[in-house]
Design a protein around this motif. Structure first.
Motif, short mmCIF file in Angstrom:
data_model
loop_
_atom_site.label_atom_id
_atom_site.label_comp_id
_atom_site.label_asym_id
_atom_site.label_seq_id
_atom_site.Cartn_x
_atom_site.Cartn_y
_atom_site.Cartn_z
N LYS A 150 0.85 -1.25 -0.13
CA LYS A 150 0.00 -0.07 -0.05
C LYS A 150 0.90 1.18 0.01
O LYS A 150 1.86 1.22 0.70
N SER A 197 -16.18 9.88 -6.22
CA SER A 197 -16.01 8.72 -6.74
C SER A 197 -14.95 8.64 -7.99
O SER A 197 -14.03 7.84 -7.93
N THR A 235 -11.69 9.38 -6.32
CA THR A 235 -10.81 8.01 -5.85
C THR A 235 -10.62 7.08 -6.84
O THR A 235 -9.37 6.38 -6.48
N GLU A 236 -11.36 7.01 -7.82
CA GLU A 236 -10.89 6.05 -8.93
C GLU A 236 -9.73 6.56 -9.58
O GLU A 236 -8.95 5.61 -9.87
N GLY A 244 -8.60 5.76 -1.16
CA GLY A 244 -9.99 5.75 -0.74
C GLY A 244 -10.63 7.15 -0.26
O GLY A 244 -10.05 8.06 0.25
N LYS A 245 -11.98 6.96 -0.13
CA LYS A 245 -12.70 8.13 0.40
C LYS A 245 -12.15 8.61 1.90
O LYS A 245 -11.96 9.88 2.05
N SER A 264 -9.28 8.04 3.28
CA SER A 264 -8.17 8.61 3.30
C SER A 264 -8.39 10.21 2.89
O SER A 264 -7.76 11.11 3.16
#
Length: 186
Positions: free
Chosen positions: A2, A29, A32-33, A38-39, A41
């Motif tokens: 990660k 979204s 994040t993509e 991630g949302k 974070s």
């Protein structure tokens, strides 16, 4: 494995997303993509959500322009600062391949949300260029008009270069603007 991010690492990623998708098109979204973050974070780094993200991006753009463009124009040798402005602007906007995020925000519904930052960006650039032109010998009124012409010319060249998908439009426009200002300063 990660990847661990710092807030400062995320801001340039967000800037490119806002440049590509605009403020409205950059949904959480999609952010994040495209970032792979991630949302949770993103909210950790930007508790105010997308508006705080855009504000952070505008602040970073502002800091770059203050250091690379405005400050040298206000304080440096006028001729050198103006010559460096053309080079730095060309590099920053990737020879017309990168849109001006502040300019893009000024043109859509986002303008009201970030009006102070948008207005400040353009006012400070014009004022700094006017200051350099005056130190180079231009009368104040002419320096103001030339500064407005220079900044608007850069912005217009960015739009035209993107619309025609021809980066040379931007490069040629910068050369023309530089020659015009140089001729006035002789």
């Amino acid at each position: 494995m990660k990847t661990l991010y710092e807030r400062a690492d995320i801001i340039p990623l967000l800037a490119e997303i806002f440049r590509e998708l605009g403020y409205e098109g950059a949904s959480l979204s999609r952010i994040t993509e495209r970032t792979g973050i991630g949302k949770g974070s993103l909210y950790h780094f930007f508790p105010g959500g997308k508006e705080e993200m855009a504000s952070a991006v505008l602040a970073e753009v502002d800091a770059w322009f203050e250091h690379a463009i405005y400050q040298p124009l206000r304080e440096g040798d006028a001729h050198q600062a103006i010559a460096a402005m053309w080079t730095n602007v060309n590099d920053y906007f990737r020879s017309g391949g990168r849109i001006c995020l502040v300019g893009a925000f000024a043109l859509d519904e986002t303008r009201e949300r970030f009006s102070a930052a948008i207005s400040d960006y353009f006012v400070r650039w014009i004022d700094a260029l006017r200051s350099a032109l005056m130190r180079a010998g231009c009368p104040e009124g002419e320096a103001q008009a030339l500064a407005e012409e220079g900044v608007s010319g850069i912005q217009g060249a960015l739009v035209l270069s993107r619309a025609l998908d021809d980066r040379m439009v931007f490069t040629r426009s910068l050369d023309t603007l530089a020659k015009r200002l140089d001729a006035v300063m002789r």
